[in-house]
Design a protein around this motif. Structure first.
Motif, PDB file in Angstrom:
ATOM      1  N   PHE A   1       0.834  -1.201   0.000  1.00 51.53           N
ATOM      2  CA  PHE A   1       0.000   0.000   0.000  1.00 51.53           C
ATOM      3  C   PHE A   1       0.871   1.254   0.000  1.00 51.53           C
ATOM      4  O   PHE A   1       0.652   2.174  -0.789  1.00 51.53           O
ATOM      5  CB  PHE A   1      -0.945   0.014   1.213  1.00 51.53           C
ATOM      6  N   ARG A   2       1.866   1.279   0.888  1.00 53.73           N
ATOM      7  CA  ARG A   2       2.775   2.440   0.938  1.00 53.73           C
ATOM      8  C   ARG A   2       3.561   2.573  -0.357  1.00 53.73           C
ATOM      9  O   ARG A   2       3.802   3.675  -0.834  1.00 53.73           O
ATOM     10  CB  ARG A   2       3.749   2.316   2.113  1.00 53.73           C
ATOM     11  N   MET A   3       3.978   1.441  -0.929  1.00 53.68           N
ATOM     12  CA  MET A   3       4.736   1.466  -2.177  1.00 53.68           C
ATOM     13  C   MET A   3       3.890   2.077  -3.296  1.00 53.68           C
ATOM     14  O   MET A   3       4.365   2.922  -4.054  1.00 53.68           O
ATOM     15  CB  MET A   3       5.189   0.058  -2.564  1.00 53.68           C
ATOM     16  N   SER A   4       2.653   1.684  -3.386  1.00 59.93           N
ATOM     17  CA  SER A   4       1.761   2.208  -4.413  1.00 59.93           C
ATOM     18  C   SER A   4       1.552   3.715  -4.238  1.00 59.93           C
ATOM     19  O   SER A   4       1.637   4.482  -5.199  1.00 59.93           O
ATOM     20  CB  SER A   4       0.418   1.478  -4.347  1.00 59.93           C
ATOM     21  N   SER A   5       1.296   4.118  -3.014  1.00 57.86           N
ATOM     22  CA  SER A   5       1.079   5.537  -2.722  1.00 57.86           C
ATOM     23  C   SER A   5       2.331   6.360  -3.038  1.00 57.86           C
ATOM     24  O   SER A   5       2.259   7.410  -3.680  1.00 57.86           O
ATOM     25  CB  SER A   5       0.695   5.686  -1.251  1.00 57.86           C
ATOM     26  N   ARG A   6       3.478   5.878  -2.597  1.00 54.34           N
ATOM     27  CA  ARG A   6       4.728   6.603  -2.819  1.00 54.34           C
ATOM     28  C   ARG A   6       5.085   6.637  -4.298  1.00 54.34           C
ATOM     29  O   ARG A   6       5.568   7.650  -4.804  1.00 54.34           O
ATOM     30  CB  ARG A   6       5.852   5.958  -2.016  1.00 54.34           C
ATOM     31  N   ALA A   7       4.858   5.543  -5.030  1.00 52.95           N
ATOM     32  CA  ALA A   7       5.162   5.500  -6.465  1.00 52.95           C
ATOM     33  C   ALA A   7       4.375   6.582  -7.204  1.00 52.95           C
ATOM     34  O   ALA A   7       4.913   7.268  -8.078  1.00 52.95           O
ATOM     35  CB  ALA A   7       4.853   4.120  -7.037  1.00 52.95           C
TER      36      ALA A   7
END
Length: 185
Positions: free
Chosen positions: A103-109
């Motif tokens: 989830f964090r990876m998607s948001s940060r990307a």
């Protein structure tokens, strides 16, 4: 929005502040080199920053980037040239690769794409259209590698262009001069 890059250590913040003051026309007396020499001699003995380490930065760009102080000083130099988006992007990508949560990876990307990759982004980096489109597709299902191509391009640009200018810069020369004087004393 909080900055994606940590602020420089307190003893190096003066490099950025000098740059900011110069942009605003507040450079009152003395040139950059003499001010840095004065301040550097005061901070040359701070933890982690020494002549030996700084002289290693001239051996390779990789060595510069492996040094906490090297990165901060290089970043201050790029900021003085109004081109710090490349190192900022590279550092953000390094942090991005450490994310474990999908989830964090998607948001940060998505944030990285909007800030650095998309056309007309506020901190747009210089990459080709094909790479931009590959990344646009990659962030739909982000992985730790989705920015690798852009990061490789930016690294190459910095290594070939910015790094040699940094080594010839007043900032680097003044720091080397002041720490070599401290070593001789």
């Amino acid at each position: 929005m909080p900055s994606l890059v940590a602020s420089p250590p307190r003893e190096l913040q003066h490099l950025s502040m000098d740059t900011e003051n110069k942009k605003r026309g507040k450079d009152r007396g003395g040139n950059l080199k003499s001010r840095l020499q004065c301040r550097s001699s005061q901070t040359a003995n701070t933890e982690g920053l020494c002549f030996e380490e700084m002289s290693q930065w001239a051996h390779s760009f990789e060595r510069l980037l492996s040094s906490k102080y090297g990165v901060k000083i290089f970043q201050a130099f790029l900021k003085s040239e109004f081109s710090d988006e490349n190192i900022e992007f590279w550092l953000v990508c390094e942090d991005y690769k450490k994310i474990k949560s999908s989830f964090r990876m998607s948001s940060r990307a998505k944030k990285i794409f909007k800030r650095y990759i998309q056309a007309e982004a506020p901190r747009e980096i210089n990459i080709d259209h094909k790479t931009r489109e590959v990344i646009r597709r990659n962030i739909k299902a982000p992985t730790t590698e989705c920015f690798n191509d852009a990061q490789r391009i930016v690294y190459g640009l910095m290594e070939r262009d910015s790094y040699p200018r940094f080594l010839r810069s007043d900032i680097y020369q003044a720091l080397m001069d002041s720490t070599s004087q401290t070593v001789k004393m």
